[in-house]
Design a protein around this motif. Structure first.
Motif, PDB file in Angstrom:
ATOM      1  N   UNK A   1       0.827  -1.205   0.000  1.00 35.80           N
ATOM      2  CA  UNK A   1       0.000   0.000   0.000  1.00 35.80           C
ATOM      3  C   UNK A   1       0.862   1.257   0.000  1.00 35.80           C
ATOM      4  N   UNK A   2       1.857   1.309   0.883  1.00 34.77           N
ATOM      5  CA  UNK A   2       2.691   2.507   0.964  1.00 34.77           C
ATOM      6  C   UNK A   2       3.595   2.658  -0.250  1.00 34.77           C
ATOM      7  N   UNK A   3       4.043   1.574  -0.823  1.00 33.28           N
ATOM      8  CA  UNK A   3       4.855   1.670  -2.039  1.00 33.28           C
ATOM      9  C   UNK A   3       4.042   2.202  -3.219  1.00 33.28           C
ATOM     10  N   UNK A   4       2.801   1.803  -3.311  1.00 31.90           N
ATOM     11  CA  UNK A   4       1.959   2.227  -4.430  1.00 31.90           C
ATOM     12  C   UNK A   4       1.496   3.672  -4.268  1.00 31.90           C
ATOM     13  N   UNK A   5       1.196   4.090  -3.046  1.00 34.04           N
ATOM     14  CA  UNK A   5       0.624   5.425  -2.847  1.00 34.04           C
ATOM     15  C   UNK A   5       1.662   6.530  -2.640  1.00 34.04           C
ATOM     16  N   UNK A   6       2.899   6.181  -2.392  1.00 29.40           N
ATOM     17  CA  UNK A   6       3.931   7.186  -2.161  1.00 29.40           C
ATOM     18  C   UNK A   6       4.474   7.688  -3.489  1.00 29.40           C
ATOM     19  N   UNK A   7       4.599   9.000  -3.605  1.00 26.69           N
ATOM     20  CA  UNK A   7       5.205   9.568  -4.804  1.00 26.69           C
ATOM     21  C   UNK A   7       6.642   9.948  -4.493  1.00 26.69           C
ATOM     22  N   UNK A   8       7.484   9.751  -5.462  1.00 22.85           N
ATOM     23  CA  UNK A   8       8.891  10.072  -5.300  1.00 22.85           C
ATOM     24  C   UNK A   8       9.189  11.273  -6.179  1.00 22.85           C
ATOM     25  N   UNK A   9       9.691  12.332  -5.554  1.00 21.53           N
ATOM     26  CA  UNK A   9      10.042  13.528  -6.323  1.00 21.53           C
ATOM     27  C   UNK A   9      11.309  13.252  -7.115  1.00 21.53           C
ATOM     28  N   UNK A  10      11.235  13.539  -8.391  1.00 21.09           N
ATOM     29  CA  UNK A  10      12.392  13.344  -9.252  1.00 21.09           C
ATOM     30  C   UNK A  10      12.981  14.707  -9.579  1.00 21.09           C
ATOM     31  N   UNK A  11      14.283  14.843  -9.458  1.00 26.72           N
ATOM     32  CA  UNK A  11      14.946  16.080  -9.855  1.00 26.72           C
ATOM     33  C   UNK A  11      14.922  16.162 -11.368  1.00 26.72           C
ATOM     34  N   UNK A  12      14.504  17.313 -11.864  1.00 19.55           N
ATOM     35  CA  UNK A  12      14.395  17.467 -13.305  1.00 19.55           C
ATOM     36  C   UNK A  12      15.707  17.902 -13.935  1.00 19.55           C
ATOM     37  N   UNK A  13      16.546  18.554 -13.177  1.00 17.67           N
ATOM     38  CA  UNK A  13      17.810  19.013 -13.724  1.00 17.67           C
ATOM     39  C   UNK A  13      17.633  20.259 -14.569  1.00 17.67           C
ATOM     40  N   UNK A  14      18.622  20.532 -15.362  1.00 15.42           N
ATOM     41  CA  UNK A  14      18.607  21.720 -16.211  1.00 15.42           C
ATOM     42  C   UNK A  14      18.011  21.341 -17.552  1.00 15.42           C
ATOM     43  N   UNK A  15      17.008  22.086 -17.962  1.00 16.37           N
ATOM     44  CA  UNK A  15      16.326  21.797 -19.216  1.00 16.37           C
ATOM     45  C   UNK A  15      17.066  22.471 -20.370  1.00 16.37           C
ATOM     46  N   UNK A  16      17.897  21.701 -21.056  1.00 21.09           N
ATOM     47  CA  UNK A  16      18.625  22.196 -22.215  1.00 21.09           C
ATOM     48  C   UNK A  16      18.462  21.219 -23.370  1.00 21.09           C
ATOM     49  N   UNK A  17      18.338  21.763 -24.556  1.00 29.51           N
ATOM     50  CA  UNK A  17      18.299  20.924 -25.750  1.00 29.51           C
ATOM     51  C   UNK A  17      19.707  20.885 -26.313  1.00 29.51           C
ATOM     52  N   UNK A  18      20.283  19.715 -26.341  1.00 28.26           N
ATOM     53  CA  UNK A  18      21.646  19.571 -26.809  1.00 28.26           C
ATOM     54  C   UNK A  18      21.664  19.264 -28.307  1.00 28.26           C
ATOM     55  N   UNK A  19      22.708  19.701 -29.002  1.00 29.30           N
ATOM     56  CA  UNK A  19      22.789  19.409 -30.439  1.00 29.30           C
ATOM     57  C   UNK A  19      23.042  17.933 -30.685  1.00 29.30           C
ATOM     58  N   UNK A  20      22.703  17.501 -31.876  1.00 30.10           N
ATOM     59  CA  UNK A  20      22.923  16.105 -32.219  1.00 30.10           C
ATOM     60  C   UNK A  20      24.415  15.846 -32.358  1.00 30.10           C
ATOM     61  N   UNK A  21      24.808  14.620 -32.085  1.00 28.24           N
ATOM     62  CA  UNK A  21      26.209  14.243 -32.186  1.00 28.24           C
ATOM     63  C   UNK A  21      26.610  14.252 -33.665  1.00 28.24           C
ATOM     64  N   UNK A  22      27.726  14.863 -33.950  1.00 26.42           N
ATOM     65  CA  UNK A  22      28.201  14.906 -35.334  1.00 26.42           C
ATOM     66  C   UNK A  22      27.405  15.848 -36.208  1.00 26.42           C
ATOM     67  N   UNK A  23      26.772  16.848 -35.583  1.00 25.72           N
ATOM     68  CA  UNK A  23      25.973  17.811 -36.336  1.00 25.72           C
ATOM     69  C   UNK A  23      26.861  18.685 -37.209  1.00 25.72           C
ATOM     70  N   UNK A  24      26.242  19.385 -38.100  1.00 24.32           N
ATOM     71  CA  UNK A  24      26.993  20.226 -39.026  1.00 24.32           C
ATOM     72  C   UNK A  24      27.456  21.513 -38.350  1.00 24.32           C
ATOM     73  N   UNK A  25      28.584  22.036 -38.831  1.00 25.66           N
ATOM     74  CA  UNK A  25      29.096  23.298 -38.309  1.00 25.66           C
ATOM     75  C   UNK A  25      28.420  24.442 -39.043  1.00 25.66           C
ATOM     76  N   UNK A  26      28.106  25.473 -38.294  1.00 17.67           N
ATOM     77  CA  UNK A  26      27.447  26.638 -38.871  1.00 17.67           C
ATOM     78  C   UNK A  26      28.318  27.859 -38.579  1.00 17.67           C
ATOM     79  N   UNK A  27      28.557  28.652 -39.603  1.00 21.67           N
ATOM     80  CA  UNK A  27      29.328  29.887 -39.434  1.00 21.67           C
ATOM     81  C   UNK A  27      28.430  30.938 -38.792  1.00 21.67           C
ATOM     82  N   UNK A  28      28.952  31.601 -37.767  1.00 20.62           N
ATOM     83  CA  UNK A  28      28.187  32.599 -37.027  1.00 20.62           C
ATOM     84  C   UNK A  28      28.983  33.903 -37.030  1.00 20.62           C
ATOM     85  N   UNK A  29      28.277  34.996 -37.233  1.00 18.36           N
ATOM     86  CA  UNK A  29      28.929  36.306 -37.171  1.00 18.36           C
ATOM     87  C   UNK A  29      29.380  36.572 -35.737  1.00 18.36           C
ATOM     88  N   UNK A  30      30.569  37.127 -35.606  1.00 14.96           N
ATOM     89  CA  UNK A  30      31.115  37.431 -34.281  1.00 14.96           C
ATOM     90  C   UNK A  30      30.211  38.398 -33.516  1.00 14.96           C
TER      91      UNK A  30
END
Length: 141
Positions: A28-57
């Protein structure tokens, strides 16, 4: 006539079902207890091996957080509370591309001994300002 004396029955609590009750309570206690999960930092990371893009300084705003907790925006000291307003002004100044995405990229660089809390505060202020393109540079040696 002999009266049959009734023997008083001793009352006892049976312990044979105690294990079942403990097991049911555990489930009963295992089913009814909620465990708070740390969400961490929400960042969208680029894909591995993505293309390089030239950016103006001029489209890159460099934020440096040193070991003393001081923040430098494009090599000029800035108070932590001012980051959000200054970055919003820079976003408006640089404009947006054809898809409506801001052209400004904020590069955040830290020293190795930078306080983690200060780093997260800087990152939060930048995200609150509306920046969607954030570059997290490697710490200085």
């Amino acid at each position: 006539m002999l009266l049959n004396k009734r023997k008083k029955k001793q009352t006892e609590i049976t312990s044979s079902s105690m294990a079942d009750i403990a097991f049911l309570l555990l489930i009963f206690f295992l089913v009814t207890t909620t465990i708070d999960m740390d969400k961490g930092i929400d960042l969208t990371l680029p894909e591995k091996g993505g293309e390089e893009v030239k950016i103006k300084k001029g489209n890159i705003a460099s934020l440096l957080v040193n070991a003393a907790g001081q923040v430098l925006l494009d090599d000029e000291p800035i108070d932590l509370s001012q980051i959000q307003n200054v970055i919003k002004d820079k976003l408006d100044e640089k404009g947006y591309d054809t898809e409506g995405k801001p052209l400004l990229i904020v590069s955040i660089k830290t020293a190795r001994d930078t306080d983690y809390d200060t780093y997260i505060q800087v990152l939060d202020h930048v995200k609150i300002a509306g920046v969607t393109k954030i570059s997290i540079a490697e710490p200085e040696q």
